[in-house]
Design a protein around this motif. Structure first.
Motif, PDB file in Angstrom:
ATOM      1  N   LEU A 142       0.823  -1.193  -0.049  1.00  0.00           N
ATOM      2  CA  LEU A 142       0.252   0.095  -0.039  1.00  0.00           C
ATOM      3  C   LEU A 142       0.693   1.306  -0.026  1.00  0.00           C
ATOM      4  O   LEU A 142       1.912   1.378   0.622  1.00  0.00           O
ATOM      5  N   LYS A 143       0.470   2.290  -0.601  1.00  0.00           N
ATOM      6  CA  LYS A 143       1.271   3.524  -0.759  1.00  0.00           C
ATOM      7  C   LYS A 143       0.608   4.502   0.388  1.00  0.00           C
ATOM      8  O   LYS A 143      -0.684   4.794   0.263  1.00  0.00           O
ATOM      9  N   GLN A 144       1.599   5.073   1.003  1.00  0.00           N
ATOM     10  CA  GLN A 144       1.188   6.040   2.237  1.00  0.00           C
ATOM     11  C   GLN A 144       0.984   7.442   1.488  1.00  0.00           C
ATOM     12  O   GLN A 144       1.790   7.694   0.400  1.00  0.00           O
ATOM     13  N   ILE A 145      -0.161   8.150   1.900  1.00  0.00           N
ATOM     14  CA  ILE A 145      -0.408   9.557   1.351  1.00  0.00           C
ATOM     15  C   ILE A 145      -0.633  10.442   2.464  1.00  0.00           C
ATOM     16  O   ILE A 145      -1.090  11.479   2.108  1.00  0.00           O
ATOM     17  N   GLY A 146      -0.389  10.061   3.549  1.00  0.00           N
ATOM     18  CA  GLY A 146      -0.507  11.046   4.801  1.00  0.00           C
ATOM     19  C   GLY A 146      -1.855  10.863   5.501  1.00  0.00           C
ATOM     20  O   GLY A 146      -2.635  10.283   4.817  1.00  0.00           O
ATOM     21  N   SER A 147      -1.834  11.549   6.668  1.00  0.00           N
ATOM     22  CA  SER A 147      -2.963  11.394   7.648  1.00  0.00           C
ATOM     23  C   SER A 147      -3.258  10.246   7.769  1.00  0.00           C
ATOM     24  O   SER A 147      -4.769   9.906   7.884  1.00  0.00           O
ATOM     25  N   SER A 148      -2.472   9.372   7.843  1.00  0.00           N
ATOM     26  CA  SER A 148      -2.681   7.638   8.317  1.00  0.00           C
ATOM     27  C   SER A 148      -3.589   7.068   7.331  1.00  0.00           C
ATOM     28  O   SER A 148      -4.332   6.110   7.532  1.00  0.00           O
ATOM     29  N   ASN A 149      -3.434   7.546   6.014  1.00  0.00           N
ATOM     30  CA  ASN A 149      -4.043   6.965   4.899  1.00  0.00           C
ATOM     31  C   ASN A 149      -3.277   6.288   4.105  1.00  0.00           C
ATOM     32  O   ASN A 149      -2.132   6.577   3.930  1.00  0.00           O
ATOM     33  N   TRP A 150      -3.725   5.273   3.355  1.00  0.00           N
ATOM     34  CA  TRP A 150      -2.953   4.453   2.270  1.00  0.00           C
ATOM     35  C   TRP A 150      -4.082   4.420   1.005  1.00  0.00           C
ATOM     36  O   TRP A 150      -5.108   4.400   1.121  1.00  0.00           O
ATOM     37  N   VAL A 151      -3.356   4.133  -0.272  1.00  0.00           N
ATOM     38  CA  VAL A 151      -4.094   3.933  -1.400  1.00  0.00           C
ATOM     39  C   VAL A 151      -3.624   2.656  -2.076  1.00  0.00           C
ATOM     40  O   VAL A 151      -2.497   2.272  -1.741  1.00  0.00           O
ATOM     41  N   THR A 152      -4.454   2.060  -2.794  1.00  0.00           N
ATOM     42  CA  THR A 152      -3.828   0.660  -3.277  1.00  0.00           C
ATOM     43  C   THR A 152      -2.762   0.856  -4.502  1.00  0.00           C
ATOM     44  O   THR A 152      -2.719   2.048  -5.104  1.00  0.00           O
ATOM     45  N   THR A 153      -1.992  -0.087  -4.638  1.00  0.00           N
ATOM     46  CA  THR A 153      -1.031  -0.063  -5.788  1.00  0.00           C
ATOM     47  C   THR A 153      -0.979  -1.390  -6.483  1.00  0.00           C
ATOM     48  O   THR A 153      -1.930  -2.320  -5.932  1.00  0.00           O
ATOM     49  N   GLY A 154      -0.182  -1.590  -7.555  1.00  0.00           N
ATOM     50  CA  GLY A 154      -0.244  -2.920  -8.005  1.00  0.00           C
ATOM     51  C   GLY A 154       0.208  -3.890  -7.161  1.00  0.00           C
ATOM     52  O   GLY A 154       0.118  -5.302  -7.434  1.00  0.00           O
ATOM     53  N   ILE A 155       1.360  -3.488  -6.285  1.00  0.00           N
ATOM     54  CA  ILE A 155       1.789  -4.431  -5.358  1.00  0.00           C
ATOM     55  C   ILE A 155       0.953  -4.909  -4.276  1.00  0.00           C
ATOM     56  O   ILE A 155       0.811  -6.231  -4.046  1.00  0.00           O
ATOM     57  N   SER A 156      -0.039  -3.970  -3.853  1.00  0.00           N
ATOM     58  CA  SER A 156      -0.949  -4.395  -2.654  1.00  0.00           C
ATOM     59  C   SER A 156      -1.840  -5.265  -3.060  1.00  0.00           C
ATOM     60  O   SER A 156      -2.565  -6.228  -2.450  1.00  0.00           O
ATOM     61  N   GLY A 157      -2.272  -5.163  -4.486  1.00  0.00           N
ATOM     62  CA  GLY A 157      -3.524  -6.127  -4.991  1.00  0.00           C
ATOM     63  C   GLY A 157      -4.721  -5.209  -4.456  1.00  0.00           C
ATOM     64  O   GLY A 157      -4.760  -4.259  -3.897  1.00  0.00           O
ATOM     65  N   ALA A 158      -5.957  -5.599  -5.249  1.00  0.00           N
ATOM     66  CA  ALA A 158      -7.144  -5.045  -4.991  1.00  0.00           C
ATOM     67  C   ALA A 158      -7.719  -5.450  -3.683  1.00  0.00           C
ATOM     68  O   ALA A 158      -7.480  -6.453  -2.939  1.00  0.00           O
ATOM     69  N   PRO A 159      -8.568  -4.514  -3.105  1.00  0.00           N
ATOM     70  CA  PRO A 159      -9.191  -4.804  -1.734  1.00  0.00           C
ATOM     71  C   PRO A 159     -10.251  -5.766  -1.802  1.00  0.00           C
ATOM     72  O   PRO A 159     -10.804  -5.878  -2.803  1.00  0.00           O
ATOM     73  N   SER A 160     -10.336  -6.662  -0.775  1.00  0.00           N
ATOM     74  CA  SER A 160     -11.604  -7.285  -0.638  1.00  0.00           C
ATOM     75  C   SER A 160     -12.246  -6.934   0.579  1.00  0.00           C
ATOM     76  O   SER A 160     -11.759  -6.511   1.636  1.00  0.00           O
ATOM     77  N   TYR A 161     -13.577  -6.646   0.315  1.00  0.00           N
ATOM     78  CA  TYR A 161     -14.477  -6.053   1.657  1.00  0.00           C
ATOM     79  C   TYR A 161     -15.312  -7.035   2.533  1.00  0.00           C
ATOM     80  O   TYR A 161     -15.766  -8.272   1.913  1.00  0.00           O
ATOM     81  N   GLY A 162     -15.437  -6.814   3.581  1.00  0.00           N
ATOM     82  CA  GLY A 162     -16.119  -7.576   4.348  1.00  0.00           C
ATOM     83  C   GLY A 162     -16.849  -6.958   5.587  1.00  0.00           C
ATOM     84  O   GLY A 162     -16.268  -5.717   6.000  1.00  0.00           O
TER      85      GLY A 162
END
Length: 275
Positions: free
Chosen positions: A197-217
Motif C-alpha cells: 500500500l502507498k502512504q499518502i499522509g494522515s494515516s491513509n493508504w491507497v492501493t497499488t499494483g503491489i498491494s493488489g485490489a481490496p476485498s471487503y467484508g
C-alpha cells in the motif's frame, strides 16, 4: 573506490535516519504504522570472475518496509471512535477526487450534513442496510445519519439523539422518540500484500499494483478483524526501540564519514610521496 563506497554508506545512513525520525515524529499519530530501512550489499563481478576475487562496493537501500503490527488501543468513550482488532482497514472516500482511501485511524465525527467523516473530511464507507439491519448491497456507500426520523403527532421533527456502533459494524442512530434507524454496516478492507500500500499522509493508504485490489467484508468475519467502538488504535511506534535504532544509524553515519576521512589522508600521503 573507497570514496564512493563510503559515500553510498553516508547516503544509506541518512535515509535510515530520515525513516527513524519520521517514526519518532508520529509516535502520537493515531493509526500510524512505523517503517524500517532494509539494506542490501553490492558486489562487482561477472560470470568469468573468480569467486574469490569478487569485491564488495558498499550497500544500497533495498526497500523501506512498513510494519502493520497492531498498535496499543486507547479507550475514548466516543461511539464513533473505532479500533480494529486484526488486519483490516477502514474504507473512506475523498469527496473531491472520489478516490477510496484505507486507514487504521478510526477516529470519526459527524459533519453538518450528517456524514460520518475522519479528520480530513473523508467519508466513512458502509454497506447499505434495510430497516432490519440486513445488508442490501455489497457496493460501498457514504455513511450518513438523517437529522430527523419523521415527525411526531404534533408535527414536530423527531430529532437525532445519539449513535451506537455494534461489534458487527452496525451503525444505529437513535432519535428523541426512542426510535432507532440503521445507517449501515462498517466496511473493512483486506489486502493480500498490505506492505504494498502507498502512504499518502494522515494515516491513509491507497492501493497499488503491489498491494493488489481490496476485498471487503464485515467486522468479525474472515481475515477482517474485530471492531471495538469507543476506542482508537494509537501509533505502533516504540520510542525506546526507535532511539536505539537512531543511535545505531548515527554511529553508521559517523563510521562512513571516518572512512572517507581516512581515504582522504591516504590519498594526500601518496600525493606528497610523488612530489
Amino acid at each position: 573506490m573507497s570514496f564512493y563506497t563510503s559515500l553510498n554508506g553516508l547516503k544509506n545512513a541518512q535515509t535510515d535516519l530520515g525513516v527513524i525520525s519520521h517514526n519518532i515524529a508520529n509516535a502520537e499519530t493515531n493509526g500510524f504504522k512505523k517503517s524500517r530501512t532494509e539494506f542490501a550489499d553490492i558486489v562487482v563481478g561477472s560470470a568469468f570472475t573468480n569467486p574469490r576475487m569478487i569485491i564488495g562496493v558498499g550497500a544500497t537501500v533495498e526497500s523501506i518496509a512498513q510494519n502493520f503490527s497492531l498498535g496499543p488501543v486507547e479507550q475514548t468513550g466516543s461511539a464513533l471512535d473505532m479500533a480494529i482488532g486484526g488486519d483490516g482497514f477502514f474504507t473512506t472516500r475523498n469527496v473531491i477526487t472520489n478516490q477510496l482511501l484505507y486507514t487504521r485511524n478510526g477516529g470519526m465525527t459527524v459533519d453538518g450534513d450528517g456524514f460520518i467523516t475522519d479528520g480530513s473530511n473523508n467519508r466513512l464507507q458502509v454497506f447499505p442496510t434495510d430497516a432490519t439491519g440486513a445488508i442490501t448491497s455489497n457496493t460501498p456507500t457514504d455513511a450518513q445519519i438523517p437529522a430527523s426520523n419523521g415527525v411526531d403527532a404534533a408535527g414536530n421533527p423527531i430529532e437525532f439523539a445519539g449513535i451506537t456502533v455494534g461489534a458487527d459494524g452496525s451503525i444505529i442512530a437513535t432519535y428523541t422518540d426512542a426510535s432507532n434507524l440503521s445507517v449501515g454496516k462498517v466496511i473493512l478492507a483486506s489486502f493480500i500484500a498490505p506492505q504494498g500500500l502507498k502512504q499518502i499522509g494522515s494515516s491513509n493508504w491507497v492501493t497499488t499494483g503491489i498491494s493488489g485490489a481490496p476485498s471487503y467484508g464485515q467486522p468479525g468475519t474472515g481475515q477482517y478483524g474485530s471492531l471495538l467502538s469507543g476506542a482508537v488504535e494509537r501509533s505502533n511506534v516504540d520510542i525506546a526501540e526507535e532511539l536505539v535504532s537512531l543511535i545505531t544509524a548515527q554511529r553508521n553515519f559517523q563510521a562512513n564519514a571516518k572512512a572517507i576521512d581516512t581515504s582522504t589522508q591516504i590519498t594526500q600521503t601518496v600525493i606528497q610521496l610523488r612530489t
